[in-house]
Design an enzyme around this catalytic site. Structure first.
Site, PDB file in Angstrom:
ATOM      1  N   GLU A  55       0.825  -1.209   0.000  1.00  0.00           N
ATOM      2  CA  GLU A  55       0.000   0.000   0.000  1.00  0.00           C
ATOM      3  C   GLU A  55       0.862   1.263   0.000  1.00  0.00           C
ATOM      4  O   GLU A  55       0.510   2.263  -0.634  1.00  0.00           O
ATOM      5  CB  GLU A  55      -0.967   0.000   1.183  1.00  0.00           C
ATOM      6  CG  GLU A  55      -2.126  -0.962   1.032  1.00  0.00           C
ATOM      7  CD  GLU A  55      -2.985  -0.692  -0.197  1.00  0.00           C
ATOM      8  OE1 GLU A  55      -3.134   0.500  -0.576  1.00  0.00           O
ATOM      9  OE2 GLU A  55      -3.496  -1.654  -0.792  1.00  0.00           O
ATOM     10  N   TYR A 138      -7.282   6.933   2.990  1.00  0.00           N
ATOM     11  CA  TYR A 138      -7.392   5.820   2.043  1.00  0.00           C
ATOM     12  C   TYR A 138      -6.561   4.616   2.484  1.00  0.00           C
ATOM     13  O   TYR A 138      -7.053   3.485   2.526  1.00  0.00           O
ATOM     14  CB  TYR A 138      -6.978   6.226   0.624  1.00  0.00           C
ATOM     15  CG  TYR A 138      -6.816   4.987  -0.226  1.00  0.00           C
ATOM     16  CD1 TYR A 138      -7.940   4.308  -0.699  1.00  0.00           C
ATOM     17  CD2 TYR A 138      -5.558   4.438  -0.472  1.00  0.00           C
ATOM     18  CE1 TYR A 138      -7.807   3.118  -1.404  1.00  0.00           C
ATOM     19  CE2 TYR A 138      -5.424   3.258  -1.179  1.00  0.00           C
ATOM     20  CZ  TYR A 138      -6.552   2.606  -1.641  1.00  0.00           C
ATOM     21  OH  TYR A 138      -6.418   1.418  -2.325  1.00  0.00           O
ATOM     22  N   ASP A 156     -10.609   4.640  -3.876  1.00  0.00           N
ATOM     23  CA  ASP A 156      -9.472   5.047  -4.690  1.00  0.00           C
ATOM     24  C   ASP A 156      -9.958   5.403  -6.091  1.00  0.00           C
ATOM     25  O   ASP A 156     -11.156   5.383  -6.373  1.00  0.00           O
ATOM     26  CB  ASP A 156      -8.392   3.959  -4.720  1.00  0.00           C
ATOM     27  CG  ASP A 156      -8.785   2.763  -5.590  1.00  0.00           C
ATOM     28  OD1 ASP A 156      -9.999   2.581  -5.864  1.00  0.00           O
ATOM     29  OD2 ASP A 156      -7.883   2.017  -5.995  1.00  0.00           O
TER      30      ASP A 156
END
Length: 209
Positions: A55, A138, A156
């Protein structure tokens, strides 16, 4: 109508019957998902580490670019403890070429904080995750969904594209973050939360070009 068009049309039609939407999306995902190194079956501890590293790398970088860097990184820095103590020189060498080097520095700071303040366990709440360097709204939600199987759909660019097509959103008010967040309820929930979140993102990446 081609296959891609058919899937989006099917999702639009399911706006009228949400009960089967997760099953249809997961069926598509199981047949079409990309085989990515951070998606492999592994222990929960590794899943958390792989999700964290991937990520961070995927912030502002495309999947196809990240794959070789991810593989090299985890081969050299195998777990959170090693990441927390790795030399800056080795860290930057492993990240070399990926760009946005502040991500690498924040990733190490995050590892150190997890070791010192969370007994080496990746936090499993959005609030705690957002206290870690380099983790915002996020990324915290993506980690919650993918690493901890929580019923969360991170917003996203891929998820945004799916929503814009399903609801035919065009003007500024329609594509505002607030409206898109509200529209996410369309997807409903699945007990395969980690797969479901990734499935929706996969549709956005592979179909909603």
């Amino acid at each position: 109508m081609n296959v891609k068009g058919t899937l989006i049309y099917t999702l639009f039609e399911m706006h009228k019957d949400q009960s089967i939407l997760p099953k249809k999306i997961l069926y598509w995902y199981d047949k079409n998902k990309r085989h990515l190194p951070w998606r492999i079956k592994c222990s929960q501890k590794k899943k958390e580490y792989y999700t964290l590293v991937s990520e961070f790398m995927l912030q502002q970088t495309q999947v196809k670019t990240v794959i070789p860097y991810f593989n090299n990184f985890i081969s050299k820095i195998q777990n959170l403890k090693k990441l927390s103590t790795v030399s800056d020189a080795k860290l930057m060498k492993c990240w070399e070429g990926l760009g946005y080097y502040s991500r690498a520095r924040n990733l190490k700071k995050t590892a150190k904080k997890i070791i010192s303040e969370f007994n080496g366990d990746l936090p499993n709440t959005i609030e705690e995750l957002k206290t870690l360097p380099g983790i915002g709204d996020y990324t915290s939600r993506a980690i919650m969904a993918i690493a901890f199987n929580k019923p969360i759909i991170p917003l996203d660019g891929n998820v945004e594209r799916v929503l814009k097509r399903v609801f035919y959103l065009r003007n500024d008010n329609e594509i505002s973050k607030e409206n898109l967040i509200n529209k996410k309820s369309f997807f409903g929930k699945s007990n395969r939360s980690k797969d479901y979140a990734q499935a929706i993102m996969e549709i956005g990446a592979l179909i909603c070009k």
